[in-house]
Motif scaffolding. Sequence first.
Motif, PDB file in Angstrom:
ATOM      1  N   SER A 180       0.836  -1.201   0.000  1.00 11.85           N
ATOM      2  CA  SER A 180       0.000   0.000   0.000  1.00 11.85           C
ATOM      3  C   SER A 180       0.870   1.249   0.000  1.00 11.85           C
ATOM      4  N   ARG A 181       0.325   2.283  -0.586  1.00  7.30           N
ATOM      5  CA  ARG A 181       0.987   3.589  -0.611  1.00  7.30           C
ATOM      6  C   ARG A 181      -0.095   4.661  -0.505  1.00  7.30           C
ATOM      7  N   VAL A 182       0.129   5.633   0.353  1.00 12.44           N
ATOM      8  CA  VAL A 182      -0.830   6.726   0.524  1.00 12.44           C
ATOM      9  C   VAL A 182      -0.280   7.978  -0.151  1.00 12.44           C
ATOM     10  N   LEU A 183      -1.079   8.578  -1.020  1.00  9.25           N
ATOM     11  CA  LEU A 183      -0.744   9.849  -1.658  1.00  9.25           C
ATOM     12  C   LEU A 183      -1.528  10.948  -0.951  1.00  9.25           C
ATOM     13  N   ARG A 184      -0.860  12.036  -0.601  1.00 11.72           N
ATOM     14  CA  ARG A 184      -1.495  13.109   0.164  1.00 11.72           C
ATOM     15  C   ARG A 184      -1.622  14.371  -0.690  1.00 11.72           C
ATOM     16  N   PHE A 185      -2.807  14.993  -0.630  1.00 15.46           N
ATOM     17  CA  PHE A 185      -3.098  16.166  -1.456  1.00 15.46           C
ATOM     18  C   PHE A 185      -3.646  17.299  -0.581  1.00 15.46           C
ATOM     19  N   PHE A 186      -3.329  18.531  -0.977  1.00 18.01           N
ATOM     20  CA  PHE A 186      -3.835  19.703  -0.264  1.00 18.01           C
ATOM     21  C   PHE A 186      -4.186  20.779  -1.278  1.00 18.01           C
ATOM     22  N   ILE A 243      -2.388   9.290 -11.845  1.00 15.32           N
ATOM     23  CA  ILE A 243      -3.077  10.210 -10.940  1.00 15.32           C
ATOM     24  C   ILE A 243      -2.355  11.548 -10.886  1.00 15.32           C
ATOM     25  N   ARG A 244      -1.037  11.504 -10.736  1.00 15.70           N
ATOM     26  CA  ARG A 244      -0.282  12.747 -10.588  1.00 15.70           C
ATOM     27  C   ARG A 244      -0.203  13.543 -11.880  1.00 15.70           C
ATOM     28  N   SER A 245      -0.422  12.874 -13.018  1.00 15.13           N
ATOM     29  CA  SER A 245      -0.458  13.621 -14.278  1.00 15.13           C
ATOM     30  C   SER A 245      -1.692  14.523 -14.345  1.00 15.13           C
ATOM     31  N   ARG A 246      -2.693  14.216 -13.519  1.00 21.95           N
ATOM     32  CA  ARG A 246      -3.939  14.992 -13.528  1.00 21.95           C
ATOM     33  C   ARG A 246      -4.043  15.973 -12.350  1.00 21.95           C
ATOM     34  N   VAL A 247      -3.602  15.530 -11.177  1.00 21.80           N
ATOM     35  CA  VAL A 247      -3.772  16.380  -9.980  1.00 21.80           C
ATOM     36  C   VAL A 247      -2.463  16.539  -9.221  1.00 21.80           C
ATOM     37  N   GLY A 248      -1.370  16.405  -9.937  1.00 20.45           N
ATOM     38  CA  GLY A 248      -0.058  16.456  -9.292  1.00 20.45           C
ATOM     39  C   GLY A 248       0.259  17.777  -8.630  1.00 20.45           C
ATOM     40  N   GLN A 249      -0.361  18.870  -9.108  1.00 15.92           N
ATOM     41  CA  GLN A 249      -0.068  20.175  -8.515  1.00 15.92           C
ATOM     42  C   GLN A 249      -0.551  20.275  -7.071  1.00 15.92           C
TER      43      GLN A 249
END
Length: 418
Positions: A180-186, A243-249
């Motif tokens: 598992s890996r968790v990606l965090r976004f703000f 995922i990061r290609s779309r919401v990586g910012q």
Amino acid sequence: MNAEIIAVGSELLLGQIVNTNARFLSQQLAELGVNVYFHTVVGDNPDRLKQALTNAEARADIILLTGGLGPTKDDLTKETIAKHLNTKLVMNPFALHSIEQFFARTRRIMTDNNKKQALVLENCHVLQNDNGMAPGMLYKQNEKIYILLPGPPKEMEPMFMTYGRQTLLKQLDTNEEIISRVLRFFGIGEAALETEIEDLIDSQTNPTIAPLASDGEVTLRLTAKHPDKNEAISLIDDVEKKIRSRVGQFFYGYDTTSLMDEAFSSLKTKGLTIACAESLTGGKFQEQFTAIPGAGDLLKGGIVCYSNEVKMDLLDINPLTIEQVGAVSEECARDLAINVANKLNSNIGISFTGVAGPSESEGKPVGTVYIGIYLKGNEPIVEKVELAGSREAIRTRAVKFGCHFLKQYLTNAQVEQS
């Protein structure tokens, strides 16, 4: 396999404490590919606990119980299970020795009822307690797996992660690696993020994608299964890239990191010190910063400048600024950041001023927040955000935005160390 989590303790039913154990265990079981369909809470009553066990056995393969392993008369979990499963409790010598050593080390008298904590189900797999006294246990009967864990999260969580997780994996009899890996976004809401990757979520099989919103943040837990660990990691890498290609910012880190951790790391990497002027947040930024080991090398100090008098007397804010534009203003936030850096001889100054509520101030609505950041040798910046929620939520989110803007600022700023 399916699991049910039974939390034992009348204090849970009375609302005296929150059942965070169920949330933690559900997350961990999801990573192992185990479905959790029911959470049950039952008081310290053997008859009701027995009924809860009977219900769980009818619909789950794995039954996890938290709480009721202590030394007092109302701690009845293992006694009730032993009677329910028609097995015995036996004294575990290692656990008893650990309890005796604890009392000797703390120079406290050990009463006889503390020995009760060393009793375990006969022929169970004992889970060592490195942070308390009562051991946990895993017991299997009639194709059902019973896992007994202590109630205090500071004992339960490390016990499960260190001993319970691997012991349960062996019982699951699978040759697959589960990663598992968790990606965090703000800076993006859960609904907006989900819309951006909706097709990926709809088509998920392996890895799975599980969104979760927290206070002002969104996380995505990616979980992959494969007999080859490297292949499981590769599967996650591929999905993360999409995922990061779309919401990586909006992405800021992995797993258990936080916005404060990331801001701290940026300061440490660049060898910079920081000082704080906190009006709105009342010291929250410094409180969270100093919770990180090594904070003493980076934090010069701070001033909680809640009143206008303190802003003017200690941080040299021009009285005309307060009179003409107010304490909740871009100008005040800028000057607070500059002046606190200079007064405390720090590379960076950060300031927080705003309206937390419950009513507006200086004609500005609740949720208006200004965050100033100044790095010596660079132009100061002031970021204005409009936040919603309770008074506490606004203050908490202001700190998160401060960390977010600080990290962005350090990425682009020219560093001149003093």
